[in-house]
Design an enzyme around this catalytic site. Structure first.
Site, short mmCIF file in Angstrom:
data_model
loop_
_atom_site.label_atom_id
_atom_site.label_comp_id
_atom_site.label_asym_id
_atom_site.label_seq_id
_atom_site.Cartn_x
_atom_site.Cartn_y
_atom_site.Cartn_z
CD GLU A 147 69.39 39.85 35.92
OE1 GLU A 147 70.41 40.10 35.22
OE2 GLU A 147 68.25 40.13 35.58
CB CYS A 179 70.44 40.98 31.49
SG CYS A 179 69.16 39.84 32.03
#
Length: 477
Positions: A250, A284
């Site tokens: 990720e 993010c």
């Protein structure tokens, strides 16, 4: 202001510290002062954790599903009970408002509760064959997992490494960020207190590259899962490939926000300005490149600037704080370079752009408009409180710009046109898309990206299945 807890490793269920181990300081981003000393795992510590993970895998894998589910549920309850102690520690080490830190702990508990239920929903299947033959597809835990977590969410990032793996029946060695260790330690301790065997979940710290090379160099580890930058993710993926270990990555993003002229501009602004400056933009999935249809651009731009100027920046312990400091000294320094480059390229600085004060790592909420696509900030994730606003001609150009970069973690779109919504869902290259909202995550929904934003998923059923391998059993009478 809250006391910061003592820091330690958790190996084999024991709190490990001292013993002549190397240490490093943990810094309060609101003051720049040292608040804790963190021990680094020695080579012997890492080897002991690996040996434990091998034993812990067999023990946890063979623990009945009902018992494992009950343990994860109990751990979730302990997090809820301890939220008033854990959240202030997260604020001290990371900087976010304490109310946001409390939300992080509660979300982590919710994720454990979901995974507790998924333990009972790991289904195989039987294939149709003639009488006397039987083909069964089974799912088995992949084995010991090594997890590496970033500093921006000290607990959520860690629970995403641990929850799905434990639900699948795997053991886990997790390395939270050395800059924000308390959240991860508190999570692992809650799991241990709830009944997870000490060898099944362990927590180590150290020089990141040293720890990752040592753990991934061991044949005991069968999977690696990582949250962090694309550059580090590529490095870990290469290490994993040397032993053909399964990986979930990720990684970074550069979230596009497509705003069409049929949207409710005030609603978009109220929602997305708050989302942009959440956690000082250190998210993010943060919305970053705002692509606005031309005929509503000026109204959107002016409204965005007006709202950005009212964001209250301050200590995470002040009740009216909406945005705390950046988490480390690198943040303001990096933004100064990116903003300077954008201005040199011709971007308009509409508000902000400067560090606040000389104590801690505070930065002004910043808005840039008409930012050329060759500016560094349009191509590299700023990971800070900076919004980029550009007018766009039409839907095709907006989709083209949204897909231009090699990142594809989260994207956002605002429109009332049902047909357009379907087109956007089909054409935007992203792992997660929010239409007419800012939320791209849920405990029961997969979380992950495409292209340079990584591969594999956490959360949801997919987060469990990512830690399992299928086995096909062919049987005849």
């Amino acid at each position: 202001m809250a006391d910061y807890p003592s820091l330690h490793l958790l190996i084999g269920g024991e709190q490990v510290t001292g013993g002549g181990r190397e240490t490093e300081e943990v810094i309060d981003p609101a003051t720049g002062e040292t608040i804790g000393t963190l021990p680094r795992a020695s080579t012997e510590d890492l080897d002991r954790a690996l040996d434990g993970a091998k034993r812990g895998f067999r023990t946890w894998r063979d623990t009945p599903a009902d018992k494992r589910a009950a343990i994860l549920t109990k751990a979730a309850g302990l997090l809820k009970e301890r939220v008033s102690q854990i959240a202030p520690a997260i604020t001290r080490e990371q900087g976010k408002p304490v109310k946001d830190a409390m939300g992080e702990v509660i979300y982590s508990a919710m994720l454990l509760e979901f995974y507790a239920g998924e333990i009972k929903r790991i289904y195989g299947r039987t294939l149709v064959r003639p009488t006397g033959q039987r083909v069964e597809v089974q799912y088995h835990p992949i084995g010991p997992v090594a997890g590496f977590a970033a500093w921006n969410f000290p607990m959520i990032n860690v629970v995403r490494k641990i929850g799905g793996a434990l639900a699948a029946g795997c053991s886990v060695i997790v390395k939270p960020s050395e800059e924000t260790p308390a959240g991860g330690i508190a999570l692992v301790q809650a799991l241990l207190d709830a009944g997870v065997p000490g060898d099944a979940v362990q927590c180590v710290f150290g020089v990141p590259d040293t720890v990752s090379r040592h753990l991934l160099g061991s044949p005991i580890i069968r999977k690696v899962t990582f949250t962090g930058s694309t550059a580090v993710g590529k490095h870990l993926a290469r290490l994993a490939a040397d032993d053909l270990k399964v990986a979930t990555m990720e990684l970074g993003g550069h979230g596009p926000v497509l705003v069409f002229n049929d949207s409710d501009v005030d609603k978009v602004l109220d929602t997305m300005v708050a989302a942009k400056y959440r956690n000082a933009g250190q998210v993010c999935v943060s919305p970053t490149r705002f692509l606005i249809e031309e005929d509503v651009f000026e109204r959107f731009r002016d409204g965005f600037v007006e709202r950005a100027r009212t964001v209250k920046v301050g200590s995470g312990f002040e009740e009216d704080t909406q945005m705390g400091p950046m988490a480390n000294a690198r943040g303001p320094d990096s933004l100064a370079k990116l903003i300077g480059n954008a201005k040199d390229k011709g971007a308009n600085l509409l508000t902000g752009g400067e560090r606040i004060g000389n104590r801690g790592f505070f930065h002004e909420p910043t808005v840039l408009s008409e930012v050329p696509v060759d500016a560094d900030i349009m191509n590299n994730e700023p990971f800070g409180p900076v919004a980029l606003l550009n007018p766009m001609k039409d839907e095709d150009s907006m989709i083209e710009e949204a897909n231009r970069l090699p990142y594809g973690l989260a994207a956002y779109a605002w429109t009332q046109d049902p047909a357009r919504r379907s087109r956007l869902a089909a054409e935007i290259e992203t792992g997660m898309l929010a239409i007419n909202g800012a939320n791209v995550s849920g405990v029961d929904a997969p979380f992950g990206g495409v292209k340079w934003s990584g591969y594999g998923s956490e959360d949801g059923r997919e987060g469990v299945m990512a830690c399992m391998v299928p086995k096909t059993v062919h049987e005849a009478d």
